[in-house]
Scaffold this motif. Structure first.
Motif, PDB file in Angstrom:
ATOM      1  N   MET A 117      -0.553  -3.082 -11.773  1.00 19.27           N
ATOM      2  CA  MET A 117      -1.595  -2.573 -10.881  1.00 19.27           C
ATOM      3  C   MET A 117      -1.335  -3.100  -9.476  1.00 19.27           C
ATOM      4  O   MET A 117      -0.733  -4.173  -9.313  1.00 19.27           O
ATOM      5  CB  MET A 117      -2.974  -3.027 -11.382  1.00 19.27           C
ATOM      6  N   ILE A 118      -1.795  -2.356  -8.460  1.00 21.82           N
ATOM      7  CA  ILE A 118      -1.707  -2.800  -7.071  1.00 21.82           C
ATOM      8  C   ILE A 118      -3.105  -2.782  -6.466  1.00 21.82           C
ATOM      9  O   ILE A 118      -3.831  -1.794  -6.593  1.00 21.82           O
ATOM     10  CB  ILE A 118      -0.806  -1.878  -6.226  1.00 21.82           C
ATOM     11  N   THR A 120      -4.709  -3.019  -2.720  1.00 20.24           N
ATOM     12  CA  THR A 120      -4.226  -2.904  -1.358  1.00 20.24           C
ATOM     13  C   THR A 120      -5.377  -2.511  -0.428  1.00 20.24           C
ATOM     14  O   THR A 120      -6.550  -2.685  -0.790  1.00 20.24           O
ATOM     15  CB  THR A 120      -3.060  -1.885  -1.296  1.00 20.24           C
ATOM     16  N   LEU A 125      -1.815   2.441   2.094  1.00 20.85           N
ATOM     17  CA  LEU A 125      -1.695   3.322   0.929  1.00 20.85           C
ATOM     18  C   LEU A 125      -0.398   4.122   0.900  1.00 20.85           C
ATOM     19  O   LEU A 125       0.130   4.403  -0.182  1.00 20.85           O
ATOM     20  CB  LEU A 125      -2.898   4.278   0.853  1.00 20.85           C
ATOM     21  N   ALA A 128       2.134   1.626  -0.446  1.00 20.51           N
ATOM     22  CA  ALA A 128       1.764   1.227  -1.807  1.00 20.51           C
ATOM     23  C   ALA A 128       1.957   2.382  -2.786  1.00 20.51           C
ATOM     24  O   ALA A 128       2.479   2.190  -3.896  1.00 20.51           O
ATOM     25  CB  ALA A 128       0.323   0.735  -1.837  1.00 20.51           C
ATOM     26  N   SER A 129       1.547   3.571  -2.390  1.00 18.18           N
ATOM     27  CA  SER A 129       1.647   4.734  -3.277  1.00 18.18           C
ATOM     28  C   SER A 129       3.099   5.103  -3.530  1.00 18.18           C
ATOM     29  O   SER A 129       3.483   5.425  -4.664  1.00 18.18           O
ATOM     30  CB  SER A 129       0.895   5.927  -2.680  1.00 18.18           C
ATOM     31  N   ALA A 132       4.522   2.456  -5.840  1.00 19.58           N
ATOM     32  CA  ALA A 132       3.953   2.599  -7.183  1.00 19.58           C
ATOM     33  C   ALA A 132       4.605   3.754  -7.927  1.00 19.58           C
ATOM     34  O   ALA A 132       4.948   3.645  -9.118  1.00 19.58           O
ATOM     35  CB  ALA A 132       2.448   2.807  -7.090  1.00 19.58           C
ATOM     36  N   ASP A 139      -1.463   6.451 -10.295  1.00 22.58           N
ATOM     37  CA  ASP A 139      -2.374   6.482  -9.148  1.00 22.58           C
ATOM     38  C   ASP A 139      -3.685   5.761  -9.417  1.00 22.58           C
ATOM     39  O   ASP A 139      -4.247   5.117  -8.527  1.00 22.58           O
ATOM     40  CB  ASP A 139      -2.670   7.935  -8.748  1.00 22.58           C
ATOM     41  N   ILE A 142      -4.086   1.987  -8.589  1.00 16.13           N
ATOM     42  CA  ILE A 142      -4.038   1.512  -7.198  1.00 16.13           C
ATOM     43  C   ILE A 142      -5.480   1.366  -6.712  1.00 16.13           C
ATOM     44  O   ILE A 142      -6.214   2.348  -6.593  1.00 16.13           O
ATOM     45  CB  ILE A 142      -3.271   2.495  -6.291  1.00 16.13           C
ATOM     46  N   THR A 144      -8.246  -0.184  -3.833  1.00 17.06           N
ATOM     47  CA  THR A 144      -8.310  -0.564  -2.415  1.00 17.06           C
ATOM     48  C   THR A 144      -9.447  -1.547  -2.167  1.00 17.06           C
ATOM     49  O   THR A 144     -10.519  -1.439  -2.771  1.00 17.06           O
ATOM     50  CB  THR A 144      -8.500   0.674  -1.515  1.00 17.06           C
ATOM     51  N   ARG A 151      -9.613   7.047  -4.206  1.00 20.00           N
ATOM     52  CA  ARG A 151      -9.191   5.769  -4.791  1.00 20.00           C
ATOM     53  C   ARG A 151     -10.409   4.965  -5.237  1.00 20.00           C
ATOM     54  O   ARG A 151     -11.491   5.080  -4.654  1.00 20.00           O
ATOM     55  CB  ARG A 151      -8.409   4.941  -3.770  1.00 20.00           C
TER      56      ARG A 151
END
Length: 523
Positions: A117-118, A120, A125, A128-129, A132, A139, A142, A144, A151
């Motif tokens: 998992m991220i 951010t 994004l 990060a996207s 990922a 998706d 992710i 935020t 998100r």
């Protein structure tokens, strides 16, 4: 011979980082734990504790638990703290990523760490996207810290009535995987346990003398171990207030200190250059500053004393590495030691100095590579037994790659890097020494030194120099003459190039490898 710390050993509790930091806030429960410097928004210790538990519950509901790794890719703000400790509380491991990373650099860390998992922020994004997608993180994994269309935000993740999962991690479990190049090479995952982080907080306690009434500035990034341990977790441990900044911007830096009355400011040496030399500093009331503590790269004493004189505060410095959680040496807050030194080895720490060429241990007054042993030493590098074996020996000593000296009283001075010493006609020339000297020139804003080959194939010192505003007429010959008048002949700078900025890491270290790469492109 080895040298034990002159401090008595301290007791290190056998506990997880969460239990160590989030137990009994007492009369500080409703005091501000973290303040967002730009906006002034604050989170109290009680609110932070509640949010950490909610984040942990939200992560557990998404299947995150012991053995899982979650990447944290964001600039400093109060919610970074909540996300970090929420991941820890969910029994998982944090891998903190450099905010400046490109998508390919982030891909390397995500892949190597095995992140699932991220977490951010919306401005990151795109990177990060892309990263990922490259490593197969979906998706919906992710998150935020701030609201972003399409998100899940941290607030939404934490919007649960569920209790956090049972605490399953202990002192020997992996807490964080920050990435470091170590003494050389590509970035590697540094395995730091809960015990490593708890130990380092206990070790620095008698040295730093931080109290609940203090306000600590966190302008250096939390993703770097210096920010993570010395600012974020040290502030929580002592129930101090941590004031965050997402990045260093000169006017905002001064405004935040002045308006929030910050009294402990942690910096890297480039910020000291700014504080000593920039005219804008005089426009702000910085009388609140009690102590400035410099780390992450060598601070020259003359520069430090110039800051002290200008601001009326004390300036100290310390030494450490990501692999040391990070602190191994520091000036105590009542220090009278030479500011060129990094002070004393902290409690529970043992050191050796070893001649890099002969492999023999050396004594006080002699130069040798610094080896460090103690409870703050990493377990090793993730998925890299070769690099671990090259850095961590069978006796538990971490080979730092830094050359140091020690006095009979146990005061250490870092004199340079093993790999970065310039050999001029058989003489050793430390780049850091020349850089410190160059910065004493009032017409020089910043400088870096590397070794380059001259026409005869001899390695000679080359200085990259950033001119101060108003010093546009400064010449190469003037720079070389300035150094030559103040140093032994074999250490003279023999080539000068003026550039707009010195390349540095987010923690303030000069990226000499980038300068060497620049030179290689000219060949």
């Amino acid at each position: 011979m080895s040298f034990r710390s002159t401090y008595p050993d301290v007791e290190i509790p056998d506990t997880s980082l969460y239990e160590f930091l989030f137990t009994d806030f007492g009369d500080r429960a409703d005091a501000p734990a973290v303040i967002d410097g730009p906006t002034g928004n604050a989170i109290t210790f009680r609110q932070l504790h509640e949010l950490v538990d909610k984040v942990a519950a939200g992560l557990a509901a998404r299947g995150i638990g012991k053995g899982d790794v979650v990447a944290l890719f964001a600039p400093n703000n109060p919610y970074w703290v909540a996300a970090f400790h929420g991941i820890i509380r969910a029994n998982a491991t944090v891998t903190s990523a450099n905010s400046l990373y490109t998508a390919p650099e982030l891909v390397h860390q995500l892949k190597d760490s095995g992140a699932r998992m991220i977490i951010t922020v919306s401005p990151f994004l795109d990177r990060a996207s892309a990263a990922a997608a490259e490593v197969g993180i979906p998706d919906d994994a992710i998150i935020t810290l701030d609201p972003a269309e399409g998100r899940t935000s941290l607030a939404e993740l934490a919007a649960t009535d569920a209790a956090p999962p049972a605490l399953e991690v202990g002192a020997e479990d992996v807490a964080v995987l920050p990435y470091s190049s170590g003494t050389t090479g590509l970035a590697k995952g540094v395995i730091l346990t809960h015990r490593n982080l708890v130990a380092n907080l206990c070790q620095v306690e008698p040295v730093f003398s931080v109290t609940p009434e203090r306000r600590l500035l966190a302008v250096l990034p939390f993703f770097h171990i210096y920010g993570m341990t010395v600012m974020m977790n040290n502030g929580l441990y002592h129930r101090s207030t941590v004031v965050t900044m997402p990045k260093f911007e000169p006017q905002e830096f001064l405004r935040v200190i002045s308006e929030h009355r910050v009294d402990y400011v942690y910096i890297a040496p480039p910020v000291a250059v700014f504080l000593a030399k920039h005219p804008i500093v005089d426009q702000y009331d910085l009388s609140c500053i009690d102590t400035i503590f410099s780390g992450a790269a060598p601070l020259d004493a003359e520069l430090g004393h110039a800051v002290e004189k200008r601001l009326g505060c004390r300036v100290l410095q310390g030494y450490g590495m990501t692999e040391l959680s990070p602190v191994s040496h520091a000036h105590p807050f009542d220090s009278t030691y030479d500011l060129n030194s990094v002070g004393l080895a902290i409690p529970n720490t043992e050191c050796k100095l070893v001649d890099p060429e002969t492999g023999k241990e050396v004594g006080p007054g002699e130069r040798g590579e610094l080896w460090v042993k103690g409870p703050q030493v990493m377990r090793g590098y993730l998925n890299n037994p070769e690099a671990t074996a090259a850095t961590l020996d069978a006796d538990g000593f971490l080979h730092t790659g830094d050359v140091a000296t020690v006095t009979e009283d146990g005061v250490y001075t870092i004199v340079d890097r093993v790999k970065e010493l310039i050999k001029y006609k058989g003489y050793q020339v430390p780049p850091a020494e020349l850089e410190a000297l160059l910065l004493t020139n009032p017409r020089i804003a910043d400088a870096a030194v590397i070794g380059v080959r001259d026409e005869e194939g001899e390695e000679v010192p080359k200085a990259f120099v950033v001119k101060q505003p108003g010093a546009e007429d400064l010449t190469e010959d003037e720079v070389m003459a300035y150094v030559a008048e103040r140093i032994a002949p074999h250490k003279k700078v023999r080539v000068v190039e003026f550039i707009d900025a010195i390349p540095k890491s987010a923690s303030g270290k000069i990226l000499r490898k980038d300068l060497r790469a620049r030179e290689a492109q000219k060949v």
